[in-house]
Design a protein around this motif. Structure first.
Motif, PDB file in Angstrom:
ATOM      1  N   LEU A   1       0.736  -1.216  -0.069  1.00 61.77           N
ATOM      2  CA  LEU A   1      -0.031   0.024  -0.088  1.00 61.77           C
ATOM      3  C   LEU A   1       0.746   1.287   0.109  1.00 61.77           C
ATOM      4  N   VAL A   2       2.035   1.254   0.706  1.00 66.80           N
ATOM      5  CA  VAL A   2       2.690   2.583   0.795  1.00 66.80           C
ATOM      6  C   VAL A   2       3.243   2.718  -0.344  1.00 66.80           C
ATOM      7  N   ASP A   3       3.828   1.701  -1.292  1.00 67.05           N
ATOM      8  CA  ASP A   3       4.336   1.928  -2.655  1.00 67.05           C
ATOM      9  C   ASP A   3       3.388   2.239  -3.620  1.00 67.05           C
ATOM     10  N   GLN A   4       2.105   1.599  -3.404  1.00 67.50           N
ATOM     11  CA  GLN A   4       0.960   2.258  -4.380  1.00 67.50           C
ATOM     12  C   GLN A   4       0.932   3.713  -4.151  1.00 67.50           C
ATOM     13  N   ALA A   5       0.756   4.050  -3.007  1.00 69.94           N
ATOM     14  CA  ALA A   5       0.321   5.377  -2.667  1.00 69.94           C
ATOM     15  C   ALA A   5       1.430   6.420  -3.006  1.00 69.94           C
ATOM     16  N   ARG A   6       2.615   6.074  -3.025  1.00 68.53           N
ATOM     17  CA  ARG A   6       3.844   7.003  -3.638  1.00 68.53           C
ATOM     18  C   ARG A   6       3.392   7.044  -5.010  1.00 68.53           C
ATOM     19  N   ALA A   7       3.230   5.988  -5.853  1.00 74.21           N
ATOM     20  CA  ALA A   7       3.254   5.994  -7.077  1.00 74.21           C
ATOM     21  C   ALA A   7       1.739   6.722  -7.510  1.00 74.21           C
ATOM     22  N   ALA A   8       0.904   7.105  -6.686  1.00 73.93           N
ATOM     23  CA  ALA A   8      -0.281   7.990  -6.825  1.00 73.93           C
ATOM     24  C   ALA A   8      -0.034   9.327  -6.359  1.00 73.93           C
ATOM     25  N   GLY A   9       1.174   9.796  -5.975  1.00 71.67           N
ATOM     26  CA  GLY A   9       1.558  11.055  -5.672  1.00 71.67           C
ATOM     27  C   GLY A   9       1.192  11.384  -4.201  1.00 71.67           C
ATOM     28  N   VAL A  10       1.017  10.381  -3.251  1.00 69.18           N
ATOM     29  CA  VAL A  10       1.002  10.628  -1.985  1.00 69.18           C
ATOM     30  C   VAL A  10       2.243  10.659  -1.262  1.00 69.18           C
ATOM     31  N   GLU A  11       2.893  11.890  -1.167  1.00 68.89           N
ATOM     32  CA  GLU A  11       4.333  12.191  -0.693  1.00 68.89           C
ATOM     33  C   GLU A  11       4.220  13.116   0.333  1.00 68.89           C
ATOM     34  N   PRO A  12       5.236  13.063   1.090  1.00 73.44           N
ATOM     35  CA  PRO A  12       5.980  12.023   1.795  1.00 73.44           C
ATOM     36  C   PRO A  12       5.198  11.036   2.575  1.00 73.44           C
ATOM     37  N   ILE A  13       5.381   9.910   2.552  1.00 74.97           N
ATOM     38  CA  ILE A  13       4.615   8.686   3.111  1.00 74.97           C
ATOM     39  C   ILE A  13       5.785   7.724   3.742  1.00 74.97           C
ATOM     40  N   ARG A  14       5.512   7.159   4.795  1.00 73.42           N
ATOM     41  CA  ARG A  14       6.423   6.133   5.377  1.00 73.42           C
ATOM     42  C   ARG A  14       5.649   5.212   6.429  1.00 73.42           C
ATOM     43  N   LEU A  15       6.462   4.274   6.360  1.00 77.78           N
ATOM     44  CA  LEU A  15       5.680   3.149   7.147  1.00 77.78           C
ATOM     45  C   LEU A  15       6.586   2.972   8.484  1.00 77.78           C
ATOM     46  N   ILE A  16       5.847   2.952   9.835  1.00 78.94           N
ATOM     47  CA  ILE A  16       6.489   2.790  10.798  1.00 78.94           C
ATOM     48  C   ILE A  16       6.184   1.672  11.378  1.00 78.94           C
ATOM     49  N   HIS A  17       7.309   0.745  11.784  1.00 74.70           N
ATOM     50  CA  HIS A  17       7.064  -0.639  12.404  1.00 74.70           C
ATOM     51  C   HIS A  17       7.198  -0.241  13.950  1.00 74.70           C
ATOM     52  N   VAL A  18       6.221  -0.769  14.643  1.00 79.34           N
ATOM     53  CA  VAL A  18       6.178  -0.642  16.051  1.00 79.34           C
ATOM     54  C   VAL A  18       7.266  -1.867  16.995  1.00 79.34           C
ATOM     55  N   TRP A  19       6.877  -2.932  16.478  1.00 79.15           N
ATOM     56  CA  TRP A  19       7.668  -3.901  16.992  1.00 79.15           C
ATOM     57  C   TRP A  19       8.629  -4.502  15.747  1.00 79.15           C
ATOM     58  N   GLU A  20      10.038  -4.112  16.387  1.00 79.56           N
ATOM     59  CA  GLU A  20      11.120  -4.705  15.378  1.00 79.56           C
ATOM     60  C   GLU A  20      11.160  -6.083  15.191  1.00 79.56           C
ATOM     61  N   ASP A  21      10.733  -6.933  16.320  1.00 75.25           N
ATOM     62  CA  ASP A  21      10.753  -8.532  15.978  1.00 75.25           C
ATOM     63  C   ASP A  21       9.337  -8.950  15.480  1.00 75.25           C
ATOM     64  N   GLU A  22       8.308  -8.216  15.335  1.00 75.57           N
ATOM     65  CA  GLU A  22       7.293  -8.519  14.540  1.00 75.57           C
ATOM     66  C   GLU A  22       6.525  -7.446  13.739  1.00 75.57           C
ATOM     67  N   PRO A  23       7.327  -7.062  12.421  1.00 73.08           N
ATOM     68  CA  PRO A  23       7.156  -5.786  11.774  1.00 73.08           C
ATOM     69  C   PRO A  23       5.631  -5.845  11.080  1.00 73.08           C
ATOM     70  N   ASP A  24       4.955  -7.016  11.214  1.00 69.06           N
ATOM     71  CA  ASP A  24       3.555  -6.954  10.554  1.00 69.06           C
ATOM     72  C   ASP A  24       2.549  -7.070  11.614  1.00 69.06           C
ATOM     73  N   PHE A  25       3.111  -6.859  13.005  1.00 70.33           N
ATOM     74  CA  PHE A  25       2.155  -6.861  14.164  1.00 70.33           C
ATOM     75  C   PHE A  25       1.393  -5.412  14.618  1.00 70.33           C
ATOM     76  N   ASP A  26       2.419  -4.529  14.307  1.00 68.67           N
ATOM     77  CA  ASP A  26       1.829  -3.228  14.733  1.00 68.67           C
ATOM     78  C   ASP A  26       2.661  -2.222  14.008  1.00 68.67           C
ATOM     79  N   TRP A  27       1.757  -1.602  13.146  1.00 64.95           N
ATOM     80  CA  TRP A  27       2.557  -0.527  12.424  1.00 64.95           C
ATOM     81  C   TRP A  27       1.595   0.620  12.180  1.00 64.95           C
ATOM     82  N   TRP A  28       2.279   1.709  11.590  1.00 63.33           N
ATOM     83  CA  TRP A  28       1.459   2.952  11.091  1.00 63.33           C
ATOM     84  C   TRP A  28       1.920   3.268   9.866  1.00 63.33           C
ATOM     85  N   ILE A  29       1.146   3.959   8.943  1.00 65.97           N
ATOM     86  CA  ILE A  29       1.464   4.627   7.723  1.00 65.97           C
ATOM     87  C   ILE A  29       1.352   6.085   8.164  1.00 65.97           C
TER      88      ILE A  29
END
Length: 124
Positions: free
Chosen positions: A89-117
């Protein structure tokens, strides 16, 4: 702060309306997640920021987090489709002109467990 309930893909606000947009846990249920991110960007004021998050809270006890994490790795989660939609989704948003955008992983050992765009609209 004015909490508002509505359609993330079609907000009833003018362009440049909001300083801050926060959505936690609803993105999994948006029919078109990219449309929701575009809409958040449209509604942000210059210098504004949006946080679209998913997952479980950072203070979730390990005895609860570990079984949930194991269940996700095994390919399932009860209570809805909670797949890690943020990955492409972040890559799709960048391609659609939504910038700047970044993905923040809260749990380093579980990157898909808790995140923010995070979406920031440049100040003028």
């Amino acid at each position: 702060v004015i909490p508002v309930e509505g359609d993330a893909q079609n907000m009833l606000f003018r362009d440049g309306f909001a300083d801050l947009i926060v959505s936690r846990g609803s993105v999994f249920f948006w029919p078109d997640q990219l449309a929701g991110l575009r809409e958040a960007y449209r509604v942000l004021k210059p210098g504004g920021v949006a946080y679209i998050g998913g997952g479980f809270p950072r203070n979730l006890p390990d005895e609860i987090r570990r079984p949930l994490s194991d269940q996700r790795r095994a390919g399932g989660a009860k209570g809805g489709d909670r797949r890690p939609i943020h990955k492409g989704l972040v890559d799709q948003a960048r391609a659609a002109g939504v910038e700047p955008i970044r993905l923040i992983h809260v749990w380093e050992d579980e990157p898909d467990f808790d995140w923010w765009i995070e979406i920031r609209k440049a100040a003028e």
